[in-house]
Design an enzyme around this catalytic site. Structure first.
Site, mmCIF file in Angstrom:
data_model
loop_
_atom_site.group_PDB
_atom_site.id
_atom_site.type_symbol
_atom_site.label_atom_id
_atom_site.label_comp_id
_atom_site.label_asym_id
_atom_site.label_seq_id
_atom_site.Cartn_x
_atom_site.Cartn_y
_atom_site.Cartn_z
ATOM 1 N N VAL A 65 -4.647 69.479 18.821
ATOM 2 C CA VAL A 65 -5.497 70.477 18.169
ATOM 3 C C VAL A 65 -6.548 69.852 17.249
ATOM 4 C CG1 VAL A 65 -3.951 72.445 18.370
ATOM 5 C CG2 VAL A 65 -3.683 70.844 16.445
ATOM 6 N N TYR A 157 -0.884 64.431 2.739
ATOM 7 C CA TYR A 157 -0.415 65.756 3.143
ATOM 8 C C TYR A 157 -0.842 66.821 2.128
ATOM 9 C CZ TYR A 157 2.891 69.545 4.153
ATOM 10 O OH TYR A 157 3.458 70.768 4.421
ATOM 11 N N LYS A 161 -3.300 70.137 2.658
ATOM 12 C CA LYS A 161 -2.838 71.509 2.429
ATOM 13 C C LYS A 161 -3.696 72.211 1.377
ATOM 14 C CE LYS A 161 0.019 71.488 5.619
ATOM 15 N NZ LYS A 161 -0.089 72.442 6.745
#
Length: 259
Positions: A65, A157, A161
């Protein structure tokens, strides 16, 4: 529970395991037809078989993706299989733990591509379909890590986010002319396959820091995402909801002990 969802079609990226599989299962039980986007074929097949065995409809497409051409092919496959696209659950994500002393630029780029770039690409690819249909729903799986909390080894990470939440604010305005909403779910510690592998002692220690004294289930996240996908939530956009059992509330461990 929500009659407005029956017969609609949802793409769930990263839907073959973990939170994504939970989201796919919750949606399927409400009559939503599911297209799972994943990299691993066996996990994707298993997820589809589980949905079908539970009385739902599902298919899968192997897809990176973070690759624009593959994302476009994912949407073509979804329309070929189910005739339409109503809902995007942008859930795909990775979280390799590595402190900055060991974190390479390539490590950083991989997390940003998989977690943040993919959110942009999948939303962009859905725009023509939402415009044609006159409506749409996007639900992004963010996290408490980054936007609210921090943890050593997850700087990349956490940044990805937080970036997702920044993205949805402007995306909500750009999607509004298509009668399309975009919102985010921010999970806390959720019991998934990867977490279970860390052992019972680790899980108990994590649960002890949560006011509700348990880890969340993937269905807990799926239920929150489900609401954002309904007609009943049509006036909510550009928002986020924390689903963490109260984990971010205590000032310290002493506050937990005082309970």
């Amino acid at each position: 529970m929500f009659a407005s969802l029956s017969g609609k079609v949802a793409i769930v990226t990263g839907g073959s395991k973990g939170i994504g599989k939970g989201i796919a299962g919750v949606f399927a039980r409400q009559g939503v037809k599911i297209m799972i986007a994943a990299r691993g074929e066996q996990d994707a097949k298993n997820a589809v078989e589980d949905i079908i065995a539970d009385g739902g409809q599902a298919d899968y497409f192997l897809c990176d993706v973070s690759n624009w051409q593959e994302v476009q092919a994912l949407l073509s496959k979804t329309v070929d299989s189910f005739g339409r696209i109503d809902i995007l659950c942008a859930n795909a994500g990775i979280f390799p733990q590595k402190k900055m002393t060991e974190l390479s630029p390539d490590d950083w780029d991989e997390v940003m591509s998989t977690n943040l770039k993919s959110t942009f690409l999948t939303v962009k690819a859905c725009l023509p379909y939402f415009e044609k249909a006159g409506q749409g729903r996007v639900i992004v799986t963010s996290s408490i890590t980054g936007p609210v909390t921090g943890y050593p080894g997850w700087s990349h990470y956490g940044a990805s986010k937080s970036g997702q939440l920044g993205f949805i604010k402007t995306a909500a305005m750009e999607l509004a002319p298509f009668n399309t909403t975009i919102n985010a779910v921010m999970p806390g510690n959720i019991l998934t396959e990867g977490l279970a592998d860390l052992g019972e002692d680790y899980l108990k220690a994590m649960a002890a820091s949560i006011p509700l004294k348990r880890l969340g289930s993937v269905e807990d996240i799926g239920n929150a995402a489900l609401f954002f996908a309904t007609d009943e939530a049509c006036y909510i956009t550009g928002q986020q909801i924390v689903v963490d059992g109260g984990q971010i509330l205590p000032e310290s461990l002493d506050a937990i002990n005082e309970m």
